[in-house]
Design an enzyme around this catalytic site. Sequence first.
Site, mmCIF file in Angstrom:
data_model
loop_
_atom_site.group_PDB
_atom_site.id
_atom_site.type_symbol
_atom_site.label_atom_id
_atom_site.label_comp_id
_atom_site.label_asym_id
_atom_site.label_seq_id
_atom_site.Cartn_x
_atom_site.Cartn_y
_atom_site.Cartn_z
ATOM 1 C CB SER A 153 -0.756 0.095 1.268
ATOM 2 O OG SER A 153 -1.986 0.857 1.252
ATOM 3 C CG ASP A 246 -6.706 -2.225 -4.144
ATOM 4 O OD1 ASP A 246 -7.162 -0.965 -3.403
ATOM 5 O OD2 ASP A 246 -5.391 -2.284 -3.994
ATOM 6 C CG HIS A 276 -5.994 -1.888 -0.150
ATOM 7 N ND1 HIS A 276 -4.955 -1.634 -1.059
ATOM 8 C CD2 HIS A 276 -5.606 -1.293 0.959
ATOM 9 C CE1 HIS A 276 -4.045 -0.659 -0.497
ATOM 10 N NE2 HIS A 276 -4.427 -0.513 0.753
#
Length: 304
Positions: A153, A246, A276
């Site tokens: 991320s 995501d 995610h």
Amino acid sequence: MGRDPEYLAFLRARLAAPGGTGRTVGDARREHAADLARSPRPPVDTVTDLTVEGPAGPIPARLYRPAWDGPAPVLVYLHGGGWVLGDVESYDPVVRALAVASGMAWMSAGYRRPPEDPFPAALDDAVAAVRWVAANAARLGLDPARVGVAGDSAGGQLAAAAAGLLRAAGPARPVLQVLLYPALDLREVPPPLPDPDGLRFPPSGAGRALDAYLRGADRTGPRVSPLLDPDLSGLPPAVIATAEHDRLRPQAEAYAARLREAGVPVALVPGTGLDHGFLGWGAFARRPAEAVARIGAAVRSALT
């Protein structure tokens, strides 16, 4: 495609649980850490807390070293959490799972976070951590010729940007970049993708996090948005993992395509039916566990 029934049941239970208040940055950090702490901590042969020399003072780090005959390849890992949340301790279950899945050594490195320390503090710390590991690998039982950089991320953005800055850095040049559902274009927060199962996720707060992190910085430069770098040649080979549902998946896929066009080898690991944040969910559903295993296999193949 829709989600696997077992995984979907886990997600629905997770979304139905009481949410955090997040009244302050401190509240949000504690709630994020408590959420990650729900995951078990798989045993790793050797786990050692370290201190890395950073540009603004000591950087906390933790080295995970599975049993290995001889100097081990190592990934310098930069945690997620939207640049604002997360630390070495809270991401301990995630890094343990990656170390076990890959059989490689991983060193989780902390970094300065906004709002206290905006851009480029986190990136400066990330680069310093890679340089430090490359310089100290031999005494740590690691292979100085096989040092990579990784992150998920927000940490994926830092890893990609660090790889770009270090591409011509001699012994500190990473031999691999591992980007796990990374953020690679920070010009704006992309809209959520249509959800095949009708799930309603709470607001992410990503816009506020970006504003706190960048605080007026140029969002189009490669240190901020690696996807917009006009020249990706000379970057290290990449393992890029995505999650199907995501909003960041299109960025990761576009980056993989651009790397390949620039002659950089890429292993793309699709997270079919996943969301995610799945790295921390392998203990709760089969599909995330399988994805972590695939990531581990791709990393192992790339480094050995």
